[in-house]
Structure formats: C-alpha cells, structure tokens
Design a protein around this motif. Structure first.
Motif, mmCIF file in Angstrom:
data_model
loop_
_atom_site.group_PDB
_atom_site.id
_atom_site.type_symbol
_atom_site.label_atom_id
_atom_site.label_comp_id
_atom_site.label_asym_id
_atom_site.label_seq_id
_atom_site.Cartn_x
_atom_site.Cartn_y
_atom_site.Cartn_z
ATOM 1 N N GLN A 254 0.835 -1.219 0.000
ATOM 2 C CA GLN A 254 0.000 0.000 0.000
ATOM 3 C C GLN A 254 0.862 1.259 0.000
ATOM 4 N N ASN A 280 -5.374 5.667 2.081
ATOM 5 C CA ASN A 280 -4.161 6.136 2.754
ATOM 6 C C ASN A 280 -4.049 7.645 2.607
ATOM 7 N N GLU A 311 -4.020 5.048 7.669
ATOM 8 C CA GLU A 311 -4.690 4.102 6.776
ATOM 9 C C GLU A 311 -5.997 3.616 7.362
ATOM 10 N N SER A 313 -8.952 0.570 6.234
ATOM 11 C CA SER A 313 -9.080 -0.504 5.237
ATOM 12 C C SER A 313 -10.466 -1.120 5.228
#
Length: 499
Positions: A254, A280, A311, A313
């Motif tokens: 990432q 991000n 971050e 997710s």
C-alpha cells in the motif's frame, strides 16, 4: 518493479519514461490446511518470484545486464520464521488473511491486562500531551497483524521456540525472506514500511516494540535490522540471473502504491481497490493515531525524510467481485459496470460484505438481503458494487473527521478502480474529484520509482511527478442525497446482519 500480492506475483520492467517495456504475472496459490488458516508455500512463492522477473525481462527484449535495479513491493503482515544457520523455514508463510489467532485476539482484547494498559497510557497522554502515548491508550489486536500469529508460532512450533532460545531464529515478512534468498543468506533486513505494517514495530520510536514482545512472549532477538525504503540492499546472487542485479528498494504494497501515485504531500490521498480496499492519507512528518478504524504507518523513509500515513481498510472488495464471477453472475469483470448501470437501483437488494468497516470481526460472513422473485443478476451485481462505494463513503467520512490534515488530491488504483460505476458512485458520495492513472499497477511502479531513486536512474520526486499519466477523472455528477435511501437501507441491513 516486482509486486508480490495476495493473489498475483507481477513484474513490470520500466524505462526512463516509466513506460512498461515488459511484464509477467503468476497466480499466487494460497493453501488452506485448516478452516480459517491461510498459508503460502515459500518454495512455490520463490520460484514464481524468480520466474516473473526472468519472463518480464525477456518480454521486454532486454538482457539482464541492462537492468539498473530491482524494487520489491510485497503484501503486508504475511510472515515466516526460519533457522538462522540452515535457512530452513519452521513453517509455511502465514498469510495476513489467516485467522488461526482469532481466539487469542478475542481473549486479549477482552483481557483485564489490556484495560490496565489503556488506563496507564491514557493517563500518560493526558499528563504529557505526547501523542506517543495515544496509540497504546486504545491498543487493540486484530487477526491481520503478525503479532498474535507470531505469538501462536512460539506457543505451537517447538523447533522455532528452541531455535529462538539459542538465538537461531529469524523472523521475516515476505520482503525480508526474498532478500535473504536473493543474496544467498548474506543480507538479512527489512524496511520501515514493512516493519510498521506488522503491528510489532513502534512507528513513533521507529524500533521493534519490546513491551509488546514481552507481553506476547515473543523473543526480541528474532527481528531483522530495519533499513531505509529506497536503499542499496545488496545484489541478487549472480547465479540466479547470470549477473548480479542491485536490489534498490523494499516496500510494503500500500505504501508502494502511494509512492507510485506520487502522493508525496501531506493531504494527498490514495484509494486502492484490489483484493481489499485501502484509503491512505499522507500526514507528512506527523503521526496520527486515532481510535477505531484508522491506524498510523510509516509510508517510507528515504535518508532523513520519514513520511507517515494514516490508513483505513475495507476487506472483501475484489474478493466479493471474484466470488460473483465464480458463481457465474457474469462472465467478465468488465461487464459489471454496465450491468449495474442497466438498472435504476438494486430493487432493495443489499450486499453485506464479510467484514464491516471496522474490520475486526473475523466471524462475519457475507450475505444478500432483500431478495425477491423479480431480483435478477443485474440487481445482485449492482448491490455488490454499491456496497464498495458505500464503504468508501463511510471510511472517507471517518478520515475527514479524524485526520487533521486538509485533504488534497484523491488518486485511485487497483483492479476495481477500472470499474466506472464504483468510481463514479464513490465520487458522487464523497463529493470529490477522483483521478485514475493510466497504469493501475501502482505497487510495482512505486517499488520501481523507489529503486530508481536509490540507483540514480531518476533524479528526484519532481521528475517522477512529470511521469504521471492520468487516464480518467471522475467528478461528482449526482448529489450524494440521491443515494440516501439506498445507503440507509444498506446501513440497516448491515446492522441486522447475522453473526
């Protein structure tokens, strides 16, 4: 640039204009030895890694001598342990998707000890105002992190435990192990981005966390030294490729995609939609810790520059679409945007993904609600794609609320970013413009960029920015309120989904 992902190992050979001259792909074969366990065979992964490099260079019509350097981007949190002297692994790679530590995670998260730790660090943060104490004040464990699974290894694999006692046990994420193999065991290291993604490395102090290791009974002697992300790690043994190829970058996937998108400034945002979804935000030299769904990471370290990211997710983005493909809801992923657009709405069908946005309940299963006799495959496909956009919206709202950095550009990548329906709907919902690059393989490009900087192939980030190619820009076309009824219905369905 080689990208060792969760589903594919890819290699792209780039020239100075960052154009792809040759590429090669191989599917990653996951092993499922027990329900909930996910492993990778290290030997198979190694031969695929070497294979794609050779094939891509051949496809580019180049000779190994012409390669200036290698950059390696890898899936995060997947790890292995091996014997320092023999190099023999004690077990297969344990994937970040593996759930063997689920019970351990739950018992820790509900333990009295963790509550005591929260209180101590909350008080320390209150008294000092130092953000360093913020993250431990609401530390929770998740099955994605390597920490609990590593604790499991030392509880269940005698050889690893014995070797660690004699200082003969090595721990490595995918990058570390590949570097070790490439250099025939002469280089043992990882980089800051990979280390910070394990959940065992303290991003504030930039070192392996001895307190956490002590708590989880993990020997501190097992960790590799941590190096810069863009750095000369040594050369691949010349027996492998005929000539020694310099290994000039190692980076977590990432963070690598972030670098490939040229998100170099605080407030730059990258949205990757691949197997999972990742938002991000570049937070510059500030590390933002926040409760719940966002976590701080080191983006990359180059010389004196350390860039931090926050971050959030979403799991099961590409996986849900692949599941629908395997069930033959459509024959080609490219059709899905058209299928979704062909119907005004999902007719009340909601897709409940396997994990909620907070992503911490490993026992949730995916499901559809609102199915009727008139429901057709277009409604089902639209419901799956809508769930991706809705989850993007939820996570974006959390970022806006929690991250105190004005957000600048949003750049998307990953396979699902090719889906114009998801991209347009996400843009409408967050009321922001989203750029999509011409090349969505950002992890391998980021690794190549980092390697190219270390080897002098490219001079600086300014030059890299000029190499960016944007293929499409999605601008808000509908008021997000138009989606309100569908999103409310979806949120209700999420609330009532069975565990």
């Amino acid at each position: 640039g080689v990208d060792v992902g969760s589903t594919v190992v890819k290699c792209h050979v780039y020239d100075r204009a960052a154009a792809v001259r040759g590429s090669s792909y191989r599917k990653v074969e996951s092993l499922y030895p027990h329900p909930g366990w996910v492993e990778l065979d290290p030997e198979v992964l190694w031969s695929q890694f070497i294979g794609v490099i050779k094939e891509a260079i051949q496809a580019a019509g180049l000779h190994m001598r012409q390669i200036a350097g290698l950059g390696i981007s890898t899936q995060r949190g997947t790890f292995i342990t091996w014997h320092k002297k023999t190099g023999k692994p004690f077990h297969n790679f344990i994937s970040w998707q593996d759930l063997r530590s689920a019970e351990l995670v739950n018992s820790w998260n509900n333990s009295l000890l963790l509550k005591v730790i929260h209180v101590i660090f909350t008080v320390l943060h209150f008294l000092t105002g130092n953000d360093r104490y913020l993250a431990p004040s609401f530390l929770t464990f998740s099955t994605h992190q390597a920490s609990m699974k590593l604790s499991w290894v030392f509880k269940n694999i005698r050889e690893a435990e014995e070797a660690a006692k004699k200082n003969n046990c090595c721990f490595g994420t995918v990058d570390t192990w590949l570097l070790y193999r490439l250099t025939k065991g002469s280089v043992y290291a990882t980089d800051y981005s990979n280390a910070s993604s394990t959940g065992i490395f303290e991003p504030f102090t930039k070192c392996w966390n001895p307190t956490l290791c002590h708590l989880l009974s993990i020997p501190v002697s097992i960790y590799p030294p941590v190096r810069d992300t863009s750095f000369n790690f040594g050369s691949a043994d010349s027996e492998l490729f005929g000539v020694p190829i310099p290994i000039m970058a190692m980076v977590a996937d990432q963070q690598s995609a972030m670098f490939g998108e040229c998100c170099f400034h605080p407030g730059d945002v990258k949205l990757t939609m691949g197997t999972g979804g990742f938002w991000n935000v570049n937070t510059g030299e500030h590390l933002f810790a926040s409760r719940g769904s966002l976590y701080p990471l080191i983006g990359w370290k180059i010389g004196d520059e350390v860039v931090y990211l926050t971050e959030g997710s979403i799991s099961d983005v590409g996986t849900a679409i692949k599941w629908a493909l395997d069930r033959e809801l459509f024959t080609n992923v490219d059709e899905t945007a058209e299928m979704a657009q062909s119907t005004a709405d999902s007719q009340g069908v909601c897709f409940i993904p396997g994990l909620q946005v907070s992503g911490d309940d490993p026992y949730l299963c995916a499901s559809f609600t609102g199915l009727k006799s008139s429901t057709n495959r277009n409604h089902l496909v639209r419901a799956i794609l809508e769930s991706v956009a809705f989850r993007n919206k939820l996570l974006y709202d959390i970022i806006v609320k929690k991250v105190h950095v004005p957000l600048r550009t949003i750049r998307a990548d990953g396979g699902v970013s090719n889906n114009s329906f998801v991209m347009q709907m996400t843009s409408d919902l967050i009321n922001k413009k989203i750029e999509k690059p011409a090349n969505v393989e950002m992890s391998s490009l980021g690794a190549a960029f980092l390697a190219g900087l270390a080897s002098g192939f490219w001079t600086d980030k300014k030059q890299l920015k000029k190499l960016r190619r944007i293929e499409a820009v999605f601008e808000p076309q509908k008021d997000s309120e138009e989606y309100r009824p569908a999103m409310d219905a979806w949120l209700q369905a999420m609330k009532h989904s069975p565990h």
